[in-house]
Design a protein around this motif. Sequence first.
Motif, PDB file in Angstrom:
ATOM      1  N   ASN A 250       0.843  -1.186   0.000  1.00  0.00           N
ATOM      2  CA  ASN A 250       0.000   0.000   0.000  1.00  0.00           C
ATOM      3  C   ASN A 250       0.881   1.239   0.000  1.00  0.00           C
ATOM      4  N   ALA A 251       0.422   2.288  -0.666  1.00  0.00           N
ATOM      5  CA  ALA A 251       1.167   3.541  -0.678  1.00  0.00           C
ATOM      6  C   ALA A 251       1.352   4.030   0.754  1.00  0.00           C
ATOM      7  N   GLY A 252       2.584   4.354   1.119  1.00  0.00           N
ATOM      8  CA  GLY A 252       2.865   4.826   2.466  1.00  0.00           C
ATOM      9  C   GLY A 252       3.213   3.723   3.444  1.00  0.00           C
ATOM     10  N   GLN A 253       3.049   2.459   3.069  1.00  0.00           N
ATOM     11  CA  GLN A 253       3.380   1.346   3.961  1.00  0.00           C
ATOM     12  C   GLN A 253       4.890   1.260   4.141  1.00  0.00           C
ATOM     13  N   ARG A 254       5.338   1.173   5.384  1.00  0.00           N
ATOM     14  CA  ARG A 254       6.762   1.210   5.675  1.00  0.00           C
ATOM     15  C   ARG A 254       7.328  -0.193   5.898  1.00  0.00           C
ATOM     16  N   PRO A 255       8.601  -0.390   5.537  1.00  0.00           N
ATOM     17  CA  PRO A 255       9.239  -1.685   5.780  1.00  0.00           C
ATOM     18  C   PRO A 255       9.543  -1.886   7.263  1.00  0.00           C
ATOM     19  N   GLU A 256       9.674  -3.146   7.669  1.00  0.00           N
ATOM     20  CA  GLU A 256      10.002  -3.485   9.050  1.00  0.00           C
ATOM     21  C   GLU A 256      11.170  -4.473   9.055  1.00  0.00           C
ATOM     22  N   TYR A 257      11.885  -4.515  10.165  1.00  0.00           N
ATOM     23  CA  TYR A 257      12.979  -5.466  10.309  1.00  0.00           C
ATOM     24  C   TYR A 257      12.408  -6.838  10.667  1.00  0.00           C
ATOM     25  N   ILE A 258      12.772  -7.825   9.872  1.00  0.00           N
ATOM     26  CA  ILE A 258      12.324  -9.206  10.084  1.00  0.00           C
ATOM     27  C   ILE A 258      13.539 -10.036  10.487  1.00  0.00           C
ATOM     28  N   LEU A 259      13.464 -10.711  11.636  1.00  0.00           N
ATOM     29  CA  LEU A 259      14.526 -11.599  12.085  1.00  0.00           C
ATOM     30  C   LEU A 259      14.041 -13.041  12.019  1.00  0.00           C
ATOM     31  N   PHE A 260      14.870 -13.914  11.457  1.00  0.00           N
ATOM     32  CA  PHE A 260      14.500 -15.329  11.390  1.00  0.00           C
ATOM     33  C   PHE A 260      15.761 -16.181  11.488  1.00  0.00           C
ATOM     34  N   TRP A 261      15.574 -17.375  12.038  1.00  0.00           N
ATOM     35  CA  TRP A 261      16.672 -18.318  12.246  1.00  0.00           C
ATOM     36  C   TRP A 261      16.533 -19.477  11.273  1.00  0.00           C
ATOM     37  N   ILE A 275      16.888 -13.947   0.491  1.00  0.00           N
ATOM     38  CA  ILE A 275      15.455 -13.700   0.351  1.00  0.00           C
ATOM     39  C   ILE A 275      15.211 -12.295  -0.198  1.00  0.00           C
ATOM     40  N   HIS A 276      16.055 -11.350   0.213  1.00  0.00           N
ATOM     41  CA  HIS A 276      15.917  -9.955  -0.215  1.00  0.00           C
ATOM     42  C   HIS A 276      17.300  -9.327  -0.195  1.00  0.00           C
ATOM     43  N   ASN A 277      17.490  -8.270  -0.989  1.00  0.00           N
ATOM     44  CA  ASN A 277      18.830  -7.677  -1.047  1.00  0.00           C
ATOM     45  C   ASN A 277      19.232  -6.950   0.234  1.00  0.00           C
ATOM     46  N   SER A 278      18.298  -6.773   1.172  1.00  0.00           N
ATOM     47  CA  SER A 278      18.633  -6.170   2.461  1.00  0.00           C
ATOM     48  C   SER A 278      19.107  -7.214   3.471  1.00  0.00           C
ATOM     49  N   GLN A 279      19.199  -8.468   3.060  1.00  0.00           N
ATOM     50  CA  GLN A 279      19.506  -9.551   3.998  1.00  0.00           C
ATOM     51  C   GLN A 279      20.894  -9.402   4.625  1.00  0.00           C
ATOM     52  N   ARG A 280      20.965  -9.586   5.940  1.00  0.00           N
ATOM     53  CA  ARG A 280      22.210  -9.516   6.695  1.00  0.00           C
ATOM     54  C   ARG A 280      22.264 -10.664   7.695  1.00  0.00           C
ATOM     55  N   ILE A 281      23.468 -11.120   8.026  1.00  0.00           N
ATOM     56  CA  ILE A 281      23.659 -12.109   9.085  1.00  0.00           C
ATOM     57  C   ILE A 281      23.836 -11.380  10.408  1.00  0.00           C
ATOM     58  N   ASP A 285      25.965 -19.538  15.157  1.00  0.00           N
ATOM     59  CA  ASP A 285      26.535 -20.497  16.103  1.00  0.00           C
ATOM     60  C   ASP A 285      26.475 -21.889  15.484  1.00  0.00           C
ATOM     61  N   ASN A 286      26.751 -22.906  16.288  1.00  0.00           N
ATOM     62  CA  ASN A 286      26.796 -24.276  15.779  1.00  0.00           C
ATOM     63  C   ASN A 286      25.420 -24.806  15.387  1.00  0.00           C
ATOM     64  N   MET A 287      24.357 -24.188  15.872  1.00  0.00           N
ATOM     65  CA  MET A 287      23.005 -24.653  15.591  1.00  0.00           C
ATOM     66  C   MET A 287      22.421 -24.052  14.313  1.00  0.00           C
ATOM     67  N   GLY A 288      22.789 -22.791  14.029  1.00  0.00           N
ATOM     68  CA  GLY A 288      22.223 -22.136  12.865  1.00  0.00           C
ATOM     69  C   GLY A 288      22.609 -20.675  12.780  1.00  0.00           C
ATOM     70  N   ILE A 289      21.915 -19.946  11.914  1.00  0.00           N
ATOM     71  CA  ILE A 289      22.226 -18.544  11.662  1.00  0.00           C
ATOM     72  C   ILE A 289      20.952 -17.712  11.775  1.00  0.00           C
ATOM     73  N   VAL A 290      21.063 -16.544  12.417  1.00  0.00           N
ATOM     74  CA  VAL A 290      19.972 -15.575  12.485  1.00  0.00           C
ATOM     75  C   VAL A 290      20.191 -14.533  11.388  1.00  0.00           C
ATOM     76  N   PHE A 291      19.193 -14.387  10.503  1.00  0.00           N
ATOM     77  CA  PHE A 291      19.245 -13.424   9.417  1.00  0.00           C
ATOM     78  C   PHE A 291      18.294 -12.260   9.705  1.00  0.00           C
ATOM     79  N   GLN A 292      18.581 -11.138   9.070  1.00  0.00           N
ATOM     80  CA  GLN A 292      17.684  -9.969   9.158  1.00  0.00           C
ATOM     81  C   GLN A 292      17.439  -9.431   7.756  1.00  0.00           C
ATOM     82  N   ILE A 293      16.176  -9.115   7.466  1.00  0.00           N
ATOM     83  CA  ILE A 293      15.825  -8.401   6.248  1.00  0.00           C
ATOM     84  C   ILE A 293      14.936  -7.223   6.632  1.00  0.00           C
ATOM     85  N   CYS A 294      14.858  -6.239   5.764  1.00  0.00           N
ATOM     86  CA  CYS A 294      14.008  -5.073   6.015  1.00  0.00           C
ATOM     87  C   CYS A 294      13.039  -4.926   4.849  1.00  0.00           C
TER      88      CYS A 294
END
Length: 360
Positions: A250-261, A275-281, A285-294
């Motif tokens: 929607n016009a004016g809808q703002r992005p949010e930070y999404i964290l997922f493991w 998933i998106h070009n904003s993706q960051r690590i 740890d030994n179990m997995g990785i937490v990513f962030q996208i906006c």
Amino acid sequence: MPINRNALIRYKTIDNCLRNKYRSWTLDDLIDACSEALYEFEGIDKGVSRRTVQMDIQLMRSNKLGYNAPIVIKDKKYYAYSDAEYSITNIPLTDQDLGTLSEVVQILKQFKGFSHFEEIGGMVNRLEDKIYTSKTHSVSVIDFEKNDRLTGLHYLDTLYQAIIKKQVLNLTYQSFKAAEPQVYVFHPYLLKEYRNRWFILGVANRVKVHLTLALDRIKDISVNADFAYRENTLFNPSTFFENVIGVTKNAGQRPEYILFWIDKKNAPYVITKPIHNSQRIIKEDNMGIVFQICVVINFELERELLDFGDFIEVIRPRGLRKRIEKRLKTAGAYYEESKVLEIDDEIVEVYSPNPKDAGV
């Protein structure tokens, strides 16, 4: 034989008419259709002459253009194709076509190293593969993602021309939820592709927000000359989808930070195909990785996250986490409660793919 743009529009129009099995076409009907097409695409309001269309039909019948169109006259009045499956769009490329395409490919390849032309890489590969297979009469060596059963793609050029020429359209549209089609007086702004489906963005009279309409739900399009084109003041087409996965925003809808493991085993797939070009690590740890996208939270984002199945955990925002959790529980309940009826074995046998074709 070189073909100018106006002639090509006439040939395509005649072809479209004769492919329509639900109507009979006289010469006058074809003349009117060609005149309307030239006005719509080129703004030429001078009607096409009778002799011009007769010459077009004669050329389409001949081998001069490589068409050899099986055009016949029925009842000494109506023009039609004797082969109901024929279309000039199905003919193979000529040597001249292949030569021209080869020259185009060589020109485009010069730009492949420039950042502003990164998007042409796939197009060049497609052209090279098409030229190679046509010249050598061999099988394709590149298998591109495609869906031959998609509908509505024949509206692409009409919508593209309407955008660049700032034309208002009468657009008949029926969403999956609607019982009946609805006609919009539509001002088109942007064509958008997502997962092999095409969408048109624009505004409609008496609608306050912009609309995103799927081409496969469009029933009909025609130019509406009674309304002035309304310029786009709602969004910037070049930046509108920067923070969006899919087409819903929607016009004016703002992005949010999404964290997922993602678990350790599957994390490399997400690293190599973000998933998106904003993706960051954020954490590893030994179990997995937490990513962030906006990105903007929408239906397509939720579907993208659900595609990871049992090796993802959405961390935040909390509302998105709750929705994903709920949808996964609902999916699990279908298996536990066996809600789906048994399918008749005969139906399965009819529609099952050939094991050899499926690589089984």
